[in-house]
Design a protein around this motif. Structure first.
Motif, PDB file in Angstrom:
ATOM      1  N   MET A 294       0.829  -1.206   0.000  1.00 54.35           N
ATOM      2  CA  MET A 294       0.000   0.000   0.000  1.00 54.35           C
ATOM      3  C   MET A 294       0.866   1.258   0.000  1.00 54.35           C
ATOM      4  O   MET A 294       0.586   2.219  -0.723  1.00 54.35           O
ATOM      5  CB  MET A 294      -0.933  -0.005   1.217  1.00 54.35           C
ATOM      6  N   ALA A 295       1.917   1.241   0.815  1.00 62.32           N
ATOM      7  CA  ALA A 295       2.799   2.406   0.908  1.00 62.32           C
ATOM      8  C   ALA A 295       3.479   2.672  -0.424  1.00 62.32           C
ATOM      9  O   ALA A 295       3.568   3.818  -0.883  1.00 62.32           O
ATOM     10  CB  ALA A 295       3.844   2.183   2.009  1.00 62.32           C
ATOM     11  N   ARG A 296       3.968   1.606  -1.057  1.00 58.23           N
ATOM     12  CA  ARG A 296       4.648   1.775  -2.339  1.00 58.23           C
ATOM     13  C   ARG A 296       3.679   2.264  -3.415  1.00 58.23           C
ATOM     14  O   ARG A 296       4.017   3.131  -4.236  1.00 58.23           O
ATOM     15  CB  ARG A 296       5.264   0.434  -2.765  1.00 58.23           C
ATOM     16  N   THR A 297       2.468   1.720  -3.414  1.00 58.35           N
ATOM     17  CA  THR A 297       1.458   2.134  -4.380  1.00 58.35           C
ATOM     18  C   THR A 297       1.132   3.613  -4.227  1.00 58.35           C
ATOM     19  O   THR A 297       1.035   4.361  -5.212  1.00 58.35           O
ATOM     20  CB  THR A 297       0.173   1.298  -4.216  1.00 58.35           C
ATOM     21  N   LEU A 298       0.977   4.061  -2.974  1.00 60.24           N
ATOM     22  CA  LEU A 298       0.679   5.464  -2.710  1.00 60.24           C
ATOM     23  C   LEU A 298       1.827   6.357  -3.172  1.00 60.24           C
ATOM     24  O   LEU A 298       1.610   7.409  -3.795  1.00 60.24           O
ATOM     25  CB  LEU A 298       0.416   5.670  -1.212  1.00 60.24           C
ATOM     26  N   ASP A 299       3.059   5.960  -2.872  1.00 61.52           N
ATOM     27  CA  ASP A 299       4.226   6.746  -3.287  1.00 61.52           C
ATOM     28  C   ASP A 299       4.302   6.864  -4.805  1.00 61.52           C
ATOM     29  O   ASP A 299       4.602   7.934  -5.342  1.00 61.52           O
ATOM     30  CB  ASP A 299       5.514   6.113  -2.755  1.00 61.52           C
ATOM     31  N   LEU A 300       4.038   5.757  -5.507  1.00 59.12           N
ATOM     32  CA  LEU A 300       4.098   5.773  -6.966  1.00 59.12           C
ATOM     33  C   LEU A 300       2.995   6.652  -7.550  1.00 59.12           C
ATOM     34  O   LEU A 300       3.214   7.371  -8.541  1.00 59.12           O
ATOM     35  CB  LEU A 300       3.987   4.351  -7.518  1.00 59.12           C
ATOM     36  N   TYR A 301       1.816   6.597  -6.946  1.00 60.00           N
ATOM     37  CA  TYR A 301       0.697   7.437  -7.411  1.00 60.00           C
ATOM     38  C   TYR A 301       1.042   8.915  -7.254  1.00 60.00           C
ATOM     39  O   TYR A 301       0.863   9.712  -8.183  1.00 60.00           O
ATOM     40  CB  TYR A 301      -0.570   7.098  -6.626  1.00 60.00           C
ATOM     41  N   ILE A 302       1.535   9.284  -6.080  1.00 59.43           N
ATOM     42  CA  ILE A 302       1.881  10.688  -5.831  1.00 59.43           C
ATOM     43  C   ILE A 302       3.024  11.127  -6.736  1.00 59.43           C
ATOM     44  O   ILE A 302       3.008  12.235  -7.291  1.00 59.43           O
ATOM     45  CB  ILE A 302       2.260  10.890  -4.350  1.00 59.43           C
ATOM     46  N   ALA A 303       4.017  10.248  -6.915  1.00 64.21           N
ATOM     47  CA  ALA A 303       5.165  10.582  -7.764  1.00 64.21           C
ATOM     48  C   ALA A 303       4.730  10.806  -9.209  1.00 64.21           C
ATOM     49  O   ALA A 303       5.205  11.741  -9.874  1.00 64.21           O
ATOM     50  CB  ALA A 303       6.207   9.463  -7.689  1.00 64.21           C
ATOM     51  N   ALA A 304       3.823   9.970  -9.700  1.00 62.54           N
ATOM     52  CA  ALA A 304       3.354  10.113 -11.086  1.00 62.54           C
ATOM     53  C   ALA A 304       2.578  11.413 -11.273  1.00 62.54           C
ATOM     54  O   ALA A 304       2.768  12.130 -12.264  1.00 62.54           O
ATOM     55  CB  ALA A 304       2.484   8.918 -11.462  1.00 62.54           C
ATOM     56  N   ALA A 305       1.703  11.730 -10.314  1.00 61.40           N
ATOM     57  CA  ALA A 305       0.919  12.964 -10.409  1.00 61.40           C
ATOM     58  C   ALA A 305       1.825  14.187 -10.329  1.00 61.40           C
ATOM     59  O   ALA A 305       1.644  15.166 -11.066  1.00 61.40           O
ATOM     60  CB  ALA A 305      -0.117  13.005  -9.292  1.00 61.40           C
TER      61      ALA A 305
END
Length: 385
Positions: A294-305
């Motif tokens: 979950m943490a990695r998914t959230l980080d990747l989402y924020i990084a992409a945006a």
């Protein structure tokens, strides 16, 4: 009082969401206003615009409301609030678990109006009884599948009271001071029903009657609800009603409100992110687990945006530079200085860790990130030469 605004530059700070990690923003701000960062040429930063989401919205609102103080004094006030009002292990200034007896061990729990603990206990008992009862009735009468009805029986948000956060907002931010402030404030929240982003603003240069959707005046009637809504993490904190409509965390639709700062014609933006730069991050070693995933998914989402927003700024700079070159006119470039934690601040679970020792570590990490700021390594956006 504030220094005079530069004619050529308009500085903004963009503060992201991230729960307890918001203390990292304090460290970055402290270095910037003290003139300790190469991003400001080691000069004390004078800001004109503050935008924020979730905890970033709270930090931005506190600073915006202190327009009568210097920036150093404003940041010092916010730091004092975090360390003496927000901080806590069993009992903190943000939330509490309904019916949980452990906070009673903390002496601060009892240093309040005498009847407050008893009132909370009785209110919690009544709320939990009502909530459990209505969910049980739904379970027994619903025509949905057994799995669906079992899922409907549980909601973490029902167990969490955000009364401490509401008290914190009302005690530490004066709307009257905010209305008198010459600092522009923009905070993001999400309409839970429509999914649309809402930006609530204080701008001393615009009369309330002239605001138009999607940016709306931050009026006295809705300012505490707007801040509470911006911090309402879905599934953890309950939604907040604004004019009869449920609203949640602004991070659902815009975790880093960069565009509102650009719309207000900021030329130098200090973008504070609360997740480690994924390009320099390392994936957790060991067997896969849900929390790390979950943490990695959230980080990747924020990084992409964030990358998409920064690419848009770069494109805008290039286009303006080209037009200026063709016409011989000057152009208004946008510089974005980016600040990320050099190390992970604690993942998903760390967002709710408000221990004073942890907050102090986050503040130190933020200050270090600003002092060691390097545009080439940190992925800043610099205007074309």
């Amino acid at each position: 009082m504030e220094g005079a605004e530069s004619v050529s530059e308009k500085h903004a700070v963009v503060l992201s969401g991230g729960g307890a990690f918001g203390a990292f923003e304090l460290g970055v701000l402290r270095a910037l206003v003290n003139g300790d960062s190469p991003a400001t040429g080691h000069k004390a930063l004078q800001l004109q615009i503050l935008t924020g989401t979730s905890v970033g919205a709270y930090n931005a609102a506190v600073l915006a409301s202190k327009g009568g103080l210097s920036w150093k004094a404003s940041v010092a006030y916010l730091e004092d609030v975090w360390l003496n009002r927000v901080a806590g292990f069993l009992y903190n200034g943000v939330d509490r678990i309904r019916g949980n007896p452990l906070p009673m061990i903390d002496p601060r729990y009892w240093i309040r109006p005498p009847l407050r603990p008893l009132l909370e206990a009785s209110t919690d008992a009544a709320f939990l009884s009502y909530d459990t009862g209505r969910r049980l009735v739904h379970f027994l009468t619903s025509k949905g599948s057994l799995v669906r009805r079992m899922i409907d029986m549980f909601d973490l948000g029902s167990l969490v009271s955000v009364d401490p956060l509401e008290d914190l907002v009302r005690d530490t931010i004066s709307f009257q001071e905010l209305q008198r402030s010459n600092r522009v404030l923009k905070i993001a929240a999400t309409n839970w029903l429509s999914g649309k982003l809402r930006i609530f603003c204080h701008d001393p240069g615009v009369p309330d009657s002239e605001w138009k959707v999607p940016e709306e005046a931050l009026t006295e009637k809705i300012w505490p609800q707007a801040l509470m809504a911006s911090a309402a993490i879905p599934g953890v904190f309950p939604p907040v009603e604004i004019n009869g409509t449920a609203h949640v965390d602004g991070g659902v639709s815009m975790n880093t409100p960069l565009k509102p700062a650009i719309k207000h014609r900021a030329t130098v933006i200090h973008l504070v992110l609360l997740n480690q730069d994924v390009s320099r991050d390392s994936v957790a070693v060991g067997p896969p687990n849900t929390v790390d995933t979950m943490a990695r998914t959230l980080d990747l989402y924020i990084a992409a945006a964030t990358a998409n927003d920064l690419d848009e700024v770069q494109f805008r700079n290039q286009r303006r530079f080209q037009k200026a070159s063709e016409s011989g006119r000057q152009y208004r470039p946008i510089t974005v200085h980016r600040y990320n934690p050099h190390l992970s601040l604690g993942g998903v679970t760390g967002m709710l860790d408000f221990r004073k020792s942890t907050l102090l570590e986050h503040i130190e990490a933020g200050e270090k990130a600003a002092i060691q700021h390097n545009c080439e390594l940190d992925g800043c956006v610099l205007p074309p030469a």
